[in-house]
Motif scaffolding. Structure first.
Motif, mmCIF file in Angstrom:
data_model
loop_
_atom_site.group_PDB
_atom_site.id
_atom_site.type_symbol
_atom_site.label_atom_id
_atom_site.label_comp_id
_atom_site.label_asym_id
_atom_site.label_seq_id
_atom_site.Cartn_x
_atom_site.Cartn_y
_atom_site.Cartn_z
ATOM 1 N N TYR A 19 6.054 42.939 9.508
ATOM 2 C CA TYR A 19 5.825 41.826 8.596
ATOM 3 C C TYR A 19 4.344 41.522 8.382
ATOM 4 C CZ TYR A 19 10.752 40.812 8.519
ATOM 5 O OH TYR A 19 12.100 40.889 8.332
ATOM 6 N N ARG A 20 3.444 42.324 8.941
ATOM 7 C CA ARG A 20 2.011 42.109 8.732
ATOM 8 C C ARG A 20 1.698 42.167 7.247
ATOM 9 N NH1 ARG A 20 -0.847 39.454 12.113
ATOM 10 N NH2 ARG A 20 -0.590 40.322 14.141
ATOM 11 N N ILE A 21 0.844 41.272 6.822
ATOM 12 C CA ILE A 21 0.415 41.281 5.426
ATOM 13 C C ILE A 21 -1.096 41.409 5.398
ATOM 14 C CG2 ILE A 21 2.376 39.953 4.564
ATOM 15 C CD1 ILE A 21 0.559 37.490 4.616
ATOM 16 N N PRO A 22 -1.658 41.973 4.339
ATOM 17 C CA PRO A 22 -3.103 42.187 4.290
ATOM 18 C C PRO A 22 -3.910 40.891 4.283
ATOM 19 C CG PRO A 22 -2.001 43.201 2.391
ATOM 20 C CD PRO A 22 -0.963 42.513 3.201
ATOM 21 N N ASP A 23 -3.428 39.848 3.637
ATOM 22 C CA ASP A 23 -4.161 38.587 3.556
ATOM 23 C C ASP A 23 -3.358 37.487 4.242
ATOM 24 O OD1 ASP A 23 -5.551 36.307 2.990
ATOM 25 O OD2 ASP A 23 -5.357 36.460 0.820
ATOM 26 N N PRO A 24 -3.693 37.137 5.513
ATOM 27 C CA PRO A 24 -2.902 36.156 6.231
ATOM 28 C C PRO A 24 -2.965 34.759 5.629
ATOM 29 C CG PRO A 24 -4.841 36.747 7.492
ATOM 30 C CD PRO A 24 -4.805 37.661 6.294
ATOM 31 N N ASN A 25 -3.872 34.508 4.706
ATOM 32 C CA ASN A 25 -3.961 33.181 4.087
ATOM 33 C C ASN A 25 -3.179 33.099 2.780
ATOM 34 O OD1 ASN A 25 -5.627 31.724 5.970
ATOM 35 N ND2 ASN A 25 -7.198 33.211 5.420
ATOM 36 N N ILE A 47 6.490 33.187 11.769
ATOM 37 C CA ILE A 47 5.164 32.577 11.893
ATOM 38 C C ILE A 47 4.364 32.966 10.665
ATOM 39 C CG2 ILE A 47 3.041 32.482 13.259
ATOM 40 C CD1 ILE A 47 4.794 33.183 15.697
ATOM 41 N N ARG A 48 3.647 31.988 10.128
ATOM 42 C CA ARG A 48 2.792 32.249 8.972
ATOM 43 C C ARG A 48 1.486 31.477 9.144
ATOM 44 N NH1 ARG A 48 5.512 28.695 4.046
ATOM 45 N NH2 ARG A 48 4.878 26.652 4.823
ATOM 46 N N VAL A 49 0.503 31.871 8.333
ATOM 47 C CA VAL A 49 -0.753 31.142 8.233
ATOM 48 C C VAL A 49 -0.771 30.529 6.849
ATOM 49 C CG1 VAL A 49 -3.262 31.286 8.221
ATOM 50 C CG2 VAL A 49 -1.936 32.740 9.770
ATOM 51 N N ARG A 50 -0.994 29.226 6.798
ATOM 52 C CA ARG A 50 -1.049 28.543 5.511
ATOM 53 C C ARG A 50 -2.128 27.470 5.588
ATOM 54 N NH1 ARG A 50 3.989 26.561 1.901
ATOM 55 N NH2 ARG A 50 2.813 26.380 -0.012
ATOM 56 N N GLU A 51 -3.029 27.505 4.631
ATOM 57 C CA GLU A 51 -4.134 26.553 4.573
ATOM 58 C C GLU A 51 -4.882 26.499 5.898
ATOM 59 O OE1 GLU A 51 -2.362 22.899 3.274
ATOM 60 O OE2 GLU A 51 -1.711 23.779 1.367
ATOM 61 N N GLY A 52 -5.071 27.671 6.506
ATOM 62 C CA GLY A 52 -5.832 27.775 7.741
ATOM 63 C C GLY A 52 -5.108 27.321 8.990
ATOM 64 N N GLY A 70 15.357 26.843 8.609
ATOM 65 C CA GLY A 70 14.610 25.666 9.021
ATOM 66 C C GLY A 70 13.357 25.443 8.198
ATOM 67 N N ASP A 71 12.847 24.225 8.270
ATOM 68 C CA ASP A 71 11.601 23.868 7.597
ATOM 69 C C ASP A 71 10.406 24.437 8.366
ATOM 70 O OD1 ASP A 71 12.958 22.353 5.674
ATOM 71 O OD2 ASP A 71 12.904 20.556 6.937
ATOM 72 N N TRP A 72 9.297 24.576 7.671
ATOM 73 C CA TRP A 72 8.052 25.039 8.293
ATOM 74 C C TRP A 72 7.349 23.857 8.953
ATOM 75 C CZ3 TRP A 72 6.681 30.022 8.829
ATOM 76 C CH2 TRP A 72 7.338 30.959 8.049
ATOM 77 N N PHE A 73 6.859 24.090 10.186
ATOM 78 C CA PHE A 73 6.108 23.080 10.929
ATOM 79 C C PHE A 73 4.822 23.685 11.452
ATOM 80 C CE2 PHE A 73 10.500 21.659 11.316
ATOM 81 C CZ PHE A 73 10.377 20.330 10.950
ATOM 82 N N ARG A 74 3.782 22.873 11.467
ATOM 83 C CA ARG A 74 2.478 23.291 11.975
ATOM 84 C C ARG A 74 2.503 23.275 13.499
ATOM 85 N NH1 ARG A 74 -2.349 20.534 13.475
ATOM 86 N NH2 ARG A 74 -4.164 21.834 13.038
#
Length: 131
Positions: A19-25, A47-52, A70-74
């Motif tokens: 699931y690696r993506i080139p741009d984690p942001n 797991i994701r990276v969003r807005e740092g 489920g919803d995404w949580f920081r």
């Protein structure tokens, strides 16, 4: 009452590389999925990276059928560096850093165990009451 799982019976599958993506942001870009399986239960911990920030969510399955997303949580007290490969810990929790993949692997064990136990039971019960 359903029996609670023990970690020895849980089969975890790491899907980080897949699931690696080139741009984690990239908005919504999932960088890792850890799958836990116990009998007919399955949880995909994403797991994701969003807005740092590092965020997580779970998808819950019963007999291979999605019963809830489920919803995404920081994540509290952890952040990710700009390169997207190192987790940094808040100073109030000792500070420091470690490679992202190592952190995911270490955090997955306890998280998946919790999700496949009582949390999965609650999700299953809610999905049945909505039908």
């Amino acid at each position: 009452m359903m029996r609670e799982p023990t970690y020895q019976k849980i089969r975890n599958e790491m899907h980080t590389d897949h699931y690696r993506i080139p741009d984690p942001n990239r908005v919504g870009g999932v960088i890792s999925v850890v799958r836990g399986v116990l009998d007919t239960r399955q949880v995909d911990w994403k797991i994701r990276v969003r807005e740092g920030t590092l965020q997580n969510a779970c998808d819950y399955y019963h007999d291979g059928e999605l019963i809830s997303s489920g919803d995404w949580f920081r994540f509290e007290f952890v952040s990710i560096n700009e390169a997207g490969d190192t987790v940094q810990f808040a100073h109030q929790h000792g500070g420091g850093e470690m490679p992202l993949d190592e952190w995911i692997e270490g955090a997955a064990k306890g998280h998946i165990e919790d999700e496949l136990g009582e949390v999965w039971n609650d999700v299953k019960e809610m999905s049945e009451s909505e039908q």
